[in-house]
Design a protein around this motif. Structure first.
Motif, mmCIF file in Angstrom:
data_model
loop_
_atom_site.group_PDB
_atom_site.id
_atom_site.type_symbol
_atom_site.label_atom_id
_atom_site.label_comp_id
_atom_site.label_asym_id
_atom_site.label_seq_id
_atom_site.Cartn_x
_atom_site.Cartn_y
_atom_site.Cartn_z
ATOM 1 N N SER A 111 0.813 -1.217 0.000
ATOM 2 C CA SER A 111 0.000 0.000 0.000
ATOM 3 C C SER A 111 0.843 1.261 0.000
ATOM 4 O O SER A 111 0.311 2.352 0.041
ATOM 5 N N ASN A 112 2.164 1.113 -0.025
ATOM 6 C CA ASN A 112 3.000 2.307 0.066
ATOM 7 C C ASN A 112 3.324 2.908 -1.290
ATOM 8 O O ASN A 112 3.925 3.981 -1.365
ATOM 9 N N GLY A 113 2.955 2.214 -2.381
ATOM 10 C CA GLY A 113 3.189 2.781 -3.700
ATOM 11 C C GLY A 113 4.577 2.556 -4.231
ATOM 12 O O GLY A 113 4.888 2.952 -5.344
ATOM 13 N N TYR A 114 5.455 1.891 -3.467
ATOM 14 C CA TYR A 114 6.829 1.686 -3.910
ATOM 15 C C TYR A 114 7.157 0.212 -4.099
ATOM 16 O O TYR A 114 7.899 -0.148 -4.986
ATOM 17 N N GLY A 115 6.611 -0.675 -3.269
ATOM 18 C CA GLY A 115 6.832 -2.095 -3.431
ATOM 19 C C GLY A 115 8.212 -2.549 -3.021
ATOM 20 O O GLY A 115 8.926 -1.875 -2.291
ATOM 21 N N GLN A 116 8.573 -3.728 -3.509
ATOM 22 C CA GLN A 116 9.847 -4.336 -3.150
ATOM 23 C C GLN A 116 11.006 -3.587 -3.795
ATOM 24 O O GLN A 116 10.941 -3.205 -4.959
ATOM 25 N N VAL A 117 12.077 -3.408 -3.033
ATOM 26 C CA VAL A 117 13.251 -2.699 -3.548
ATOM 27 C C VAL A 117 14.074 -3.661 -4.393
ATOM 28 O O VAL A 117 14.354 -4.787 -3.979
ATOM 29 N N SER A 118 14.480 -3.228 -5.585
ATOM 30 C CA SER A 118 15.306 -4.079 -6.449
ATOM 31 C C SER A 118 16.697 -4.241 -5.851
ATOM 32 O O SER A 118 17.077 -3.519 -4.924
ATOM 33 N N ASP A 119 17.466 -5.172 -6.382
ATOM 34 C CA ASP A 119 18.791 -5.454 -5.827
ATOM 35 C C ASP A 119 19.721 -4.245 -5.928
ATOM 36 O O ASP A 119 20.474 -3.948 -5.001
ATOM 37 N N TYR A 120 19.685 -3.561 -7.064
ATOM 38 C CA TYR A 120 20.558 -2.406 -7.272
ATOM 39 C C TYR A 120 19.722 -1.227 -7.770
ATOM 40 O O TYR A 120 19.701 -0.929 -8.960
ATOM 41 N N PRO A 121 19.034 -0.549 -6.853
ATOM 42 C CA PRO A 121 18.096 0.502 -7.267
ATOM 43 C C PRO A 121 18.735 1.861 -7.566
ATOM 44 O O PRO A 121 18.054 2.756 -8.060
ATOM 45 N N TYR A 122 20.030 2.011 -7.276
ATOM 46 C CA TYR A 122 20.691 3.301 -7.456
ATOM 47 C C TYR A 122 21.807 3.193 -8.496
ATOM 48 O O TYR A 122 22.478 2.164 -8.600
ATOM 49 N N GLN A 123 22.000 4.282 -9.249
ATOM 50 C CA GLN A 123 23.022 4.267 -10.297
ATOM 51 C C GLN A 123 23.682 5.633 -10.421
ATOM 52 O O GLN A 123 23.015 6.659 -10.388
ATOM 53 N N CYS A 124 25.013 5.620 -10.563
ATOM 54 C CA CYS A 124 25.760 6.856 -10.761
ATOM 55 C C CYS A 124 25.489 7.387 -12.163
ATOM 56 O O CYS A 124 25.633 6.651 -13.145
ATOM 57 N N ARG A 125 25.089 8.631 -12.279
ATOM 58 C CA ARG A 125 24.762 9.197 -13.594
ATOM 59 C C ARG A 125 26.008 9.445 -14.433
ATOM 60 O O ARG A 125 25.938 9.481 -15.657
ATOM 61 N N GLU A 126 27.175 9.606 -13.770
ATOM 62 C CA GLU A 126 28.406 9.883 -14.514
ATOM 63 C C GLU A 126 29.041 8.633 -15.098
ATOM 64 O O GLU A 126 29.481 8.630 -16.248
ATOM 65 N N CYS A 127 29.144 7.565 -14.307
ATOM 66 C CA CYS A 127 29.863 6.379 -14.782
ATOM 67 C C CYS A 127 28.976 5.142 -14.883
ATOM 68 O O CYS A 127 29.469 4.061 -15.201
ATOM 69 N N GLN A 128 27.681 5.280 -14.618
ATOM 70 C CA GLN A 128 26.691 4.208 -14.794
ATOM 71 C C GLN A 128 26.886 3.021 -13.861
ATOM 72 O O GLN A 128 26.305 1.961 -14.079
ATOM 73 N N LYS A 129 27.699 3.161 -12.821
ATOM 74 C CA LYS A 129 27.881 2.082 -11.860
ATOM 75 C C LYS A 129 26.652 1.988 -10.970
ATOM 76 O O LYS A 129 26.117 2.999 -10.524
ATOM 77 N N SER A 130 26.197 0.756 -10.704
ATOM 78 C CA SER A 130 24.990 0.543 -9.897
ATOM 79 C C SER A 130 25.347 0.200 -8.456
ATOM 80 O O SER A 130 26.403 -0.383 -8.180
ATOM 81 N N PHE A 131 24.429 0.527 -7.533
ATOM 82 C CA PHE A 131 24.677 0.332 -6.113
ATOM 83 C C PHE A 131 23.452 -0.262 -5.429
ATOM 84 O O PHE A 131 22.312 0.051 -5.774
ATOM 85 N N ARG A 132 23.708 -1.089 -4.432
ATOM 86 C CA ARG A 132 22.637 -1.714 -3.661
ATOM 87 C C ARG A 132 22.110 -0.768 -2.590
ATOM 88 O O ARG A 132 20.925 -0.766 -2.279
ATOM 89 N N GLN A 133 23.000 0.030 -2.000
ATOM 90 C CA GLN A 133 22.634 0.929 -0.917
ATOM 91 C C GLN A 133 22.791 2.382 -1.363
ATOM 92 O O GLN A 133 23.730 2.726 -2.087
ATOM 93 N N LEU A 134 21.906 3.245 -0.891
ATOM 94 C CA LEU A 134 22.008 4.670 -1.193
ATOM 95 C C LEU A 134 23.287 5.252 -0.602
ATOM 96 O O LEU A 134 23.939 6.095 -1.211
ATOM 97 N N GLY A 135 23.662 4.789 0.594
ATOM 98 C CA GLY A 135 24.879 5.278 1.224
ATOM 99 C C GLY A 135 26.111 4.987 0.384
ATOM 100 O O GLY A 135 27.045 5.789 0.339
ATOM 101 N N GLN A 136 26.125 3.839 -0.295
ATOM 102 C CA GLN A 136 27.247 3.489 -1.165
ATOM 103 C C GLN A 136 27.321 4.442 -2.347
ATOM 104 O O GLN A 136 28.414 4.873 -2.749
#
Length: 218
Positions: A176-201
């Protein structure tokens, strides 16, 4: 230990010769460049980034042994010989690469960043504060899975974070939160396209690699 090449007559270190050529003895050994049909007097036309100092250099700044290791693995002559070093301007410690120096500089930052959830002010960067929450040990958001979900939902609501989100995850049944399950690597660096599991990373990466210390405004 070195010797003169029997063809180009340059005095070269032993690693400039193959084992087969070296065993032929002084006066009979041909260097790798001569065996491969290159000449030492030809201008350099190739280059790559040194794996240690990250400088883009012509191929004549690399020994044949290092060059043959391939792009991303070759160290320039200065780094191999220990000439390149990076010094901290606060404590004068020296490091072998700009990445090592950047990581070290974090120790000199003040602990003046506050956790946005529990309010503790003991972190040196926003990345450290977010990592604290995502670890699951924040008193305001206990549990690693729950914390990761909450951080993802928070990031998804920030307009400036849209460029760092990889995709919208699939919804869980009954979500009911509108976001659902978090994918394995939901974050990505826009400069080098590297993906990350944690936002802190991702925040740590942006800070160290791209100089962006305020992704979320703190």
């Amino acid at each position: 230990m070195g010797r003169h090449c029997a063809e180009c007559e340059n005095y070269l270190d032993g690693d400039e010769y193959s084992s087969n050529q070296w065993r032929k003895g002084d006066g009979n050994s041909r260097c790798r460049d001569c065996v491969n049909g290159y000449t030492h007097n030809e201008p350099s036309i190739n280059g790559r980034n040194c794996a240690q100092c990250q400088n883009y250099l012509d191929d004549d700044n690399f020994s044949n042994n290092q060059w043959n290791k391939g792009d991303g693995h070759s160290r320039c002559r200065d780094c191999v010989d220990g000439y390149n070093s990076y010094e901290c301007d606060q404590c004068n410690r020296t490091f072998n690469s700009s990445n090592e120096l950047a990581m070290h500089r974090q120790v000199h930052r003040p602990r003046n960043v506050r956790c946005p959830v529990c309010g503790e002010q003991r972190f040196k960067s926003g990345a450290n504060a977010v990592m604290h929450v995502e670890s699951g040990y924040c008193s305001g958001c206990p549990g690693r899975d729950s914390a990761r979900q909450q951080i993802f939902e928070f990031a998804s609501r920030q307009r400036q974070m849209n460029q760092y989100m990889t995709n919208t995850p699939m919804l869980e049944n009954g979500s009911s939160n509108g976001y659902g399950q978090v994918s394995d690597y939901p974050y990505q660096c826009r400069e080098c396209q590297k993906s990350f599991r944690q936002l802190g990373q991702l925040m740590q990466h942006q800070d160290m690699k791209h100089g962006n210390r305020r992704m979320l405004g703190y």
